[in-house]
Design an enzyme around this catalytic site. Structure first.
Site, PDB file in Angstrom:
ATOM      1  N   PRO A  45       0.855  -1.186   0.000  1.00 10.14           N
ATOM      2  CG  PRO A  45       0.053  -1.031   2.185  1.00 10.14           C
ATOM      3  CD  PRO A  45       0.833  -1.927   1.266  1.00 10.14           C
ATOM      4  CB  CYS A  52       1.861   5.104   8.739  1.00  6.46           C
ATOM      5  SG  CYS A  52       2.186   6.723   8.009  1.00  6.46           S
ATOM      6  CE  LYS A  99       3.300  -2.529   4.448  1.00  3.75           C
ATOM      7  NZ  LYS A  99       3.690  -1.155   4.799  1.00  3.75           N
ATOM      8  CG  ASN A 128       7.349  -4.203   2.782  1.00  2.00           C
ATOM      9  OD1 ASN A 128       7.154  -3.258   3.529  1.00  2.00           O
ATOM     10  ND2 ASN A 128       7.528  -4.041   1.490  1.00  2.00           N
ATOM     11  N   GLY A 129      10.453  -4.907   2.260  1.00  2.00           N
ATOM     12  CA  GLY A 129      11.517  -3.932   2.446  1.00  2.00           C
ATOM     13  C   GLY A 129      12.645  -4.094   1.466  1.00  2.00           C
ATOM     14  CG  ASP A 130      15.284  -1.758   1.500  1.00  2.00           C
ATOM     15  OD1 ASP A 130      14.443  -0.845   1.375  1.00  2.00           O
ATOM     16  OD2 ASP A 130      16.156  -1.762   2.385  1.00  2.00           O
ATOM     17  NE  ARG A 157      10.868   2.359  -0.684  1.00  2.08           N
ATOM     18  CZ  ARG A 157      11.905   2.421   0.126  1.00  2.08           C
ATOM     19  NH1 ARG A 157      12.493   3.576   0.342  1.00  2.08           N
ATOM     20  NH2 ARG A 157      12.376   1.328   0.719  1.00  2.08           N
TER      21      ARG A 157
HETATM   22  C1  LIG Z   1       4.833   7.017  -0.975  1.00  6.33           C
HETATM   23  C2  LIG Z   1       4.644   5.909   0.010  1.00  6.33           C
HETATM   24  C3  LIG Z   1       3.426   5.767   0.640  1.00  6.33           C
HETATM   25  C4  LIG Z   1       3.214   4.723   1.559  1.00  6.33           C
HETATM   26  N1  LIG Z   1       1.977   4.555   2.099  1.00  6.33           N
HETATM   27  C5  LIG Z   1       1.741   3.473   2.900  1.00  6.33           C
HETATM   28  C6  LIG Z   1       0.426   3.194   3.371  1.00  6.33           C
HETATM   29  O1  LIG Z   1      -0.547   3.896   3.056  1.00  6.33           O
HETATM   30  N2  LIG Z   1       0.282   2.100   4.173  1.00  6.33           N
HETATM   31  C7  LIG Z   1       1.336   1.290   4.532  1.00  6.33           C
HETATM   32  O2  LIG Z   1       1.149   0.312   5.247  1.00  6.33           O
HETATM   33  N3  LIG Z   1       2.575   1.532   4.079  1.00  6.33           N
HETATM   34  C8  LIG Z   1       2.788   2.588   3.271  1.00  6.33           C
HETATM   35  N4  LIG Z   1       4.040   2.781   2.751  1.00  6.33           N
HETATM   36  C9  LIG Z   1       5.114   1.803   3.062  1.00  6.33           C
HETATM   37  C10 LIG Z   1       5.156   0.700   1.994  1.00  6.33           C
HETATM   38  O3  LIG Z   1       3.963  -0.056   1.995  1.00  6.33           O
HETATM   39  C11 LIG Z   1       6.343  -0.264   2.255  1.00  6.33           C
HETATM   40  O4  LIG Z   1       6.185  -0.850   3.515  1.00  6.33           O
HETATM   41  C12 LIG Z   1       7.687   0.434   2.204  1.00  6.33           C
HETATM   42  O5  LIG Z   1       7.786   1.317   1.101  1.00  6.33           O
HETATM   43  C13 LIG Z   1       8.855  -0.570   2.157  1.00  6.33           C
HETATM   44  O6  LIG Z   1       8.752  -1.390   1.014  1.00  6.33           O
HETATM   45  P1  LIG Z   1       9.666  -1.102  -0.315  1.00  6.33           P
HETATM   46  O7  LIG Z   1      11.097  -1.021   0.167  1.00  6.33           O
HETATM   47  O8  LIG Z   1       9.424  -2.296  -1.188  1.00  6.33           O
HETATM   48  O9  LIG Z   1       9.209   0.183  -0.886  1.00  6.33           O
HETATM   49  C14 LIG Z   1       4.271   3.825   1.866  1.00  6.33           C
HETATM   50  C15 LIG Z   1       5.507   3.988   1.230  1.00  6.33           C
HETATM   51  C16 LIG Z   1       5.706   5.007   0.315  1.00  6.33           C
HETATM   52  C17 LIG Z   1       7.046   5.125  -0.369  1.00  6.33           C
END
Ligand SMILES: Cc1cc2nc3c(=O)[nH]c(=O)nc-3n(C[C@H](O)[C@H](O)[C@H](O)COP(=O)(O)O)c2cc1C
Length: 334
Positions: free
Chosen positions: A23, A107, A146, A207-209, A232
């Site tokens: 999300p 968050c 989450k 989840n992460g990176d 991302r």
């Molecule tokens: C622009 C943006 C908005 C996000 N909004 C939410 C959200 O609404 N709910 C949530 O649980 N995580 C939110 N996240 C976190 C992501 O779901 C995820 O946990 C985080 O980006 C790490 O994963 P990644 O490294 O694959 O990006 C957000 C992240 C970004 C970059």
């Protein structure tokens, strides 16, 4: 080709492939989720929605939770710190089509944590338990959580909170392996994700990176998680999703398309946003997406700057089309 991993089981939903789109507030609206799903997402999650805001049911909030027309199963994410308000909100989102209700304990944004929502809940594991219990009791669909590791490095509560959530009926936990204090600094520590997997019997989503199919598969194997959540790295690059799916289905991941094809898909994304949101909302929202699709494309910096200043979708699309034509005239650069 033999599958290399099992479907993700959340309650009665057998989710294949076990790839979840993270999300992302302001990004993963319904248009984007519908567009990215066919690349190989087993599950998509809405942007987080305030349980308090749902009391008022503004048009924008209701639009965020409307899951009609989105390929199933879909999950709607809620945040808030009050168990009764979260329970009431959960009933509303299920009425609006959620197959799964996800609770946000992750968050780190001050506008959320200052009202004790999101990752601030992790400062009070008992409160987390009460929230999960109330939501589980309010709806028939599976409830998931989450979360991050904890509020800070000195307070890693993830195993405690996840065990409490499991005990009161949560059906899966997603762990973004950073603390709230870290925001997005440093890197996600997958050793914690492996520890969580050991500690629970319900599925764990790591989840992460994750930005590469081979790395995603390696992290999955090493941590033993049941699914991966991609965030991302998929923005402007939904082909990453297909590459992870290929690896899970035992195929060599397909190459990322060339620059011209990536920009053609960017135009498809633009048109879908226009159709769903109209000119006034789609144009500003598409600026960030276009910038991401342009990543790695020759001349991206100038083009990005131009797109940032354009206020008409016709002009933005014509600018991208012109770049596609020039890329095709010089195939080596693509
Ligand atoms: C622009 C943006 C908005 C996000 N909004 C939410 C959200 O609404 N709910 C949530 O649980 N995580 C939110 N996240 C976190 C992501 O779901 C995820 O946990 C985080 O980006 C790490 O994963 P990644 O490294 O694959 O990006 C957000 C992240 C970004 C970059």
């Amino acid at each position: 080709m033999p599958r290399t991993v099992e479907p993700l089981q959340i309650g009665s939903h057998a989710i294949w492939p076990p790839i979840v789109l993270a999300p992302m507030s302001g990004v993963t609206n319904r248009t984007m989720r519908a567009l990215y799903k066919p690349f190989g997402l087993g599950l998509t999650v809405t942007e987080f929605v305030s349980s308090n805001a749902l009391k008022f049911g503004s048009k924008r909030t209701m639009e965020m939770i409307d899951q009609a027309g989105i390929e199933k199963p879909v999950s709607t994410q809620l945040w808030g710190d009050d168990p009764a308000t979260m329970a009431a909100a959960a009933r509303v989102v299920v009425e609006c089509g959620a197959d799964i209700v996800d609770i946000n304990f992750g968050c780190p944004a001050p506008k959320v944590t200052k009202t004790n929502g999101g990752s601030a809940c992790l400062r009070d594991p008992q409160r987390c338990e009460e929230i999960v219990r109330a939501v589980v009791g309010a709806v028939e669909v599976p409830v998931t959580v989450k979360m991050r590791l904890g509020w800070s490095e000195s307070d890693l509560v993830y195993i405690d909170v996840a065990r409490r959530a499991e005990a009161v009926g949560a059906k899966a936990i997603t762990l973004h392996a950073r603390t709230a204090r870290q925001f997005y600094r440093g890197s996600a520590d997958w050793a914690h994700i492996a520890r969580l997997k050991e500690a629970l019997t319900i599925p764990v989503i790591g989840n992460g990176d994750l930005a590469d199919a081979q790395v995603a598969m390696q992290r999955m194997r090493e941590s033993g998680v049941d699914a991966v959540m991609l965030g991302r790295a998929t923005l402007g690059n939904p082909w990453l999703i297909s590459q992870v799916r290929d690896a899970m289905e035992g195929r060599t991941p397909a190459a990322t398309p060339g620059a011209a094809d990536r920009l053609r898909f960017c135009i498809e994304h633009y048109r879908a946003m226009l159709a769903d949101l109209g000119e006034r909302r789609a144009v500003p929202q598409m600026r960030k997406h276009v910038a991401l699709y342009l990543k790695g494309i020759p001349g991206a910096a100038q083009l990005r700057e131009r797109i940032m200043r354009i206020d008409s979708s016709d002009e933005a699309i014509a600018t991208i089309e012109a770049r596609i034509e020039s890329l095709e005239a010089e195939p080596v650069a693509a």
